[in-house]
Design a protein around this motif. Structure first.
Motif, PDB file in Angstrom:
ATOM      1  N   GLY A  77       0.855  -1.199   0.000  1.00 44.24           N
ATOM      2  CA  GLY A  77       0.000   0.000   0.000  1.00 44.24           C
ATOM      3  C   GLY A  77       0.880   1.234   0.000  1.00 44.24           C
ATOM      4  O   GLY A  77       1.478   1.554   1.001  1.00 44.24           O
ATOM      5  N   ASN A  78       0.949   1.938  -1.132  1.00 49.91           N
ATOM      6  CA  ASN A  78       1.954   3.005  -1.205  1.00 49.91           C
ATOM      7  C   ASN A  78       1.408   4.373  -0.813  1.00 49.91           C
ATOM      8  O   ASN A  78       1.543   5.340  -1.530  1.00 49.91           O
ATOM      9  N   GLU A  79       0.773   4.439   0.339  1.00 49.15           N
ATOM     10  CA  GLU A  79       0.295   5.724   0.856  1.00 49.15           C
ATOM     11  C   GLU A  79       1.326   6.258   1.837  1.00 49.15           C
ATOM     12  O   GLU A  79       2.086   5.508   2.423  1.00 49.15           O
ATOM     13  N   GLU A  80       1.301   7.586   2.029  1.00 46.90           N
ATOM     14  CA  GLU A  80       2.281   8.149   2.966  1.00 46.90           C
ATOM     15  C   GLU A  80       1.864   7.947   4.420  1.00 46.90           C
ATOM     16  O   GLU A  80       2.684   7.712   5.288  1.00 46.90           O
ATOM     17  N   MET A  81       0.562   8.080   4.704  1.00 49.11           N
ATOM     18  CA  MET A  81       0.084   7.918   6.082  1.00 49.11           C
ATOM     19  C   MET A  81       0.091   6.438   6.439  1.00 49.11           C
ATOM     20  O   MET A  81      -0.454   5.615   5.680  1.00 49.11           O
ATOM     21  N   ILE A  82       0.660   6.112   7.615  1.00 45.81           N
ATOM     22  CA  ILE A  82       0.779   4.702   7.983  1.00 45.81           C
ATOM     23  C   ILE A  82      -0.577   4.000   7.979  1.00 45.81           C
ATOM     24  O   ILE A  82      -0.744   2.935   7.403  1.00 45.81           O
ATOM     25  N   GLY A  83      -1.579   4.630   8.626  1.00 41.57           N
ATOM     26  CA  GLY A  83      -2.905   4.014   8.730  1.00 41.57           C
ATOM     27  C   GLY A  83      -3.484   3.699   7.359  1.00 41.57           C
ATOM     28  O   GLY A  83      -3.940   2.592   7.092  1.00 41.57           O
ATOM     29  N   LEU A  84      -3.432   4.696   6.466  1.00 41.43           N
ATOM     30  CA  LEU A  84      -3.976   4.507   5.120  1.00 41.43           C
ATOM     31  C   LEU A  84      -3.197   3.441   4.364  1.00 41.43           C
ATOM     32  O   LEU A  84      -3.750   2.630   3.630  1.00 41.43           O
ATOM     33  N   ARG A  85      -1.863   3.456   4.572  1.00 43.61           N
ATOM     34  CA  ARG A  85      -1.013   2.503   3.863  1.00 43.61           C
ATOM     35  C   ARG A  85      -1.405   1.070   4.228  1.00 43.61           C
ATOM     36  O   ARG A  85      -1.526   0.207   3.366  1.00 43.61           O
ATOM     37  N   CYS A  86      -1.632   0.854   5.541  1.00 49.34           N
ATOM     38  CA  CYS A  86      -1.979  -0.498   5.990  1.00 49.34           C
ATOM     39  C   CYS A  86      -3.324  -0.926   5.415  1.00 49.34           C
ATOM     40  O   CYS A  86      -3.486  -2.051   4.952  1.00 49.34           O
TER      41      CYS A  86
END
Ligand SMILES: [Fe+2]
Ligand SMILES: [Fe+2]
Length: 416
Positions: A77-86
């Motif tokens: 998951g290549n999002e910057e925010m950890i929560g969103l990435r997970c």
């Protein structure tokens, strides 16, 4: 440069070879490792470390099967925010058909044993076991890089009970003391050896993929590449749709159409190595930045070539910025080198890129794009492919617009 698409001959060794899930996923994990901040080979090394710990604590065969893919795909998951990435990682893992347990492991990857992690501040055994193993494995690899295994073990021990499950830390320490933890996981071990060791551990080694499953995996990776930048939202999917249509119009066989579509889906996978500072830059790229961008087709080829039966897809995808007159990149190929499959992907790529917004210009509409593309054929783009695309989309409006002359070369070059 090696073989080109026009000279490609199917190696007998791969002609009828089936593809295993682990072969595809372990190769594509290299692409995930290309993203900013990641270290080459991290996914593979984490997989070996985590699977050894899983054996040591006696996880079931079913758990290990899910864990294996969770470890390879954990950073997907290549999002910057950890929560969103997970969350995004978990949803891609389940889209790939890896099952609920693997998806949950990725979702809870950043939880800490003492309840200070993300996204739910879950604590202790409320954190899924597979996520706890993933956390220990990924940190072991990160802690050891550039230093050594002893430093990694000391750090792991220090954080036992705060970040990490003490039972798993004890298992890692025990494996380490027996010399059974780090085989093929040192930073100077070759990627080839590490990947071979990962393939050896494949818990579903007899599971061969059918065409539909392979297509789904290609689509999922296209989605990952597209979501890297807001400007390329749906780019690979769009190129694949167009290329599929053109290939059909040109009367290619079903096998060839499928190959074209897969190459189109994956053509920009090497772009995961280009930073967003470059991809999203509003002003003209410097020469140094262009040199980074121009590496992406070669990286695409290198990644896809790791999958034996994908050799031709790798070559076709790696040629998507070549032009028939030798003005393309990375290898300045000429028309005799470039197959019809590569020409189709190249035309579809230019069309899609021109239709999309870029940081420095708005997306063009069909009536603006077609004259530009027409003017590039047959010198740079294949005339038959352009005709097929025009017929496909319907170019009744194109005659009303004059080709754009000034700055066109630059516009097209910018279709990275
Ligand atoms: Fe592209
Ligand atoms: Fe590209």
């Amino acid at each position: 440069m090696g073989q080109t698409s026009a000279s490609f001959r199917q190696d007998k060794k791969f002609a009828n070879e089936s593809i295993s899930l682990s072969e595809v996923i372990s190769a594509l994990s290299f692409a995930i490792d290309l993203t900013e901040g990641a270290v080459q080979g991290h996914a593979l090394r984490s997989c070996l470390l985590g699977m050894r710990i899983a054996d040591e604590v006696g996880l079931s065969a079913e758990e290990k099967s899910s864990l294996y893919y969770a470890l390879l795909l954990k950073d997907i998951g290549n999002e910057e925010m950890i929560g969103l990435r997970c969350d995004r990682g978990a949803s891609i893992v389940s889209k790939l058909g890896m099952g609920q347990m693997a998806a949950e492991a990725v979702r809870s990857l950043e939880e800490h044993w003492d309840g200070t992690g993300y996204p739910k501040r879950a604590r202790g055994e409320r954190i899924p076991m597979l996520a706890r193993v993933c956390a220990v494995a990924q940190h072991l690899d990160v802690f050891s890089m550039g230093r050594n295994a002893n430093v990694a073990m000391e750090t792991l021990e220090q954080w036992s009970g705060t970040w990490f499950d003490p039972q798993l830390v004890r298992a890692a320490l025990s494996l380490n003391s027996r010399g059974a933890l780090w085989t093929h996981c040192k930073s100077d071990d070759s990627h080839q050896m590490t990947r071979a060791a990962v393939l050896d551990l494949d818990p579903r080694s007899r599971q061969q993929l059918d065409d539909h499953q392979i297509d789904r995996i290609c689509e999922a990776f296209a989605d990952i590449v597209d979501s890297k930048s807001n400007f390329t939202f749906r780019h690979s999917m769009g190129v694949a749709e167009l290329a599929y249509g053109i290939a059909g119009k040109l009367g290619l066989s079903a096998d060839r159409v499928r190959l074209v579509r897969r190459a189109a889906l994956l053509h920009d996978i090497g772009k995961l190595s280009v930073s967003n500072a470059i991809l999203d830059k509003k002003t003209r790229l410097t020469e140094a930045e262009w040199r980074v961008v121009e590496k992406h087709p070669g990286l695409t080829r290198q990644i896809l070539e790791l999958i034996g039966p994908f050799r031709e897809i790798a070559i076709v995808a790696g040629e998507h910025h070549e032009k028939l007159d030798g003005s393309g990149y990375p290898n300045r190929l000429l028309s005799a080198d470039i197959s019809i499959e590569s020409r189709i992907v190249a035309v579809a790529d230019v069309y899609s890129a021109l239709s999309e917004d870029r940081p420095y210009r708005a997306g063009l509409v069909h009536e603006e794009i077609m004259p530009i593309i027409r003017a590039l054929a047959p010198r740079k783009l294949d005339g038959d492919c352009v005709d097929a695309m025009a017929a496909l989309i319907g170019d009744e409006m194109e005659q009303r617009f004059e080709p754009v002359g000034v700055g066109m070369e630059e516009l097209v070059r910018a279709c990275a």
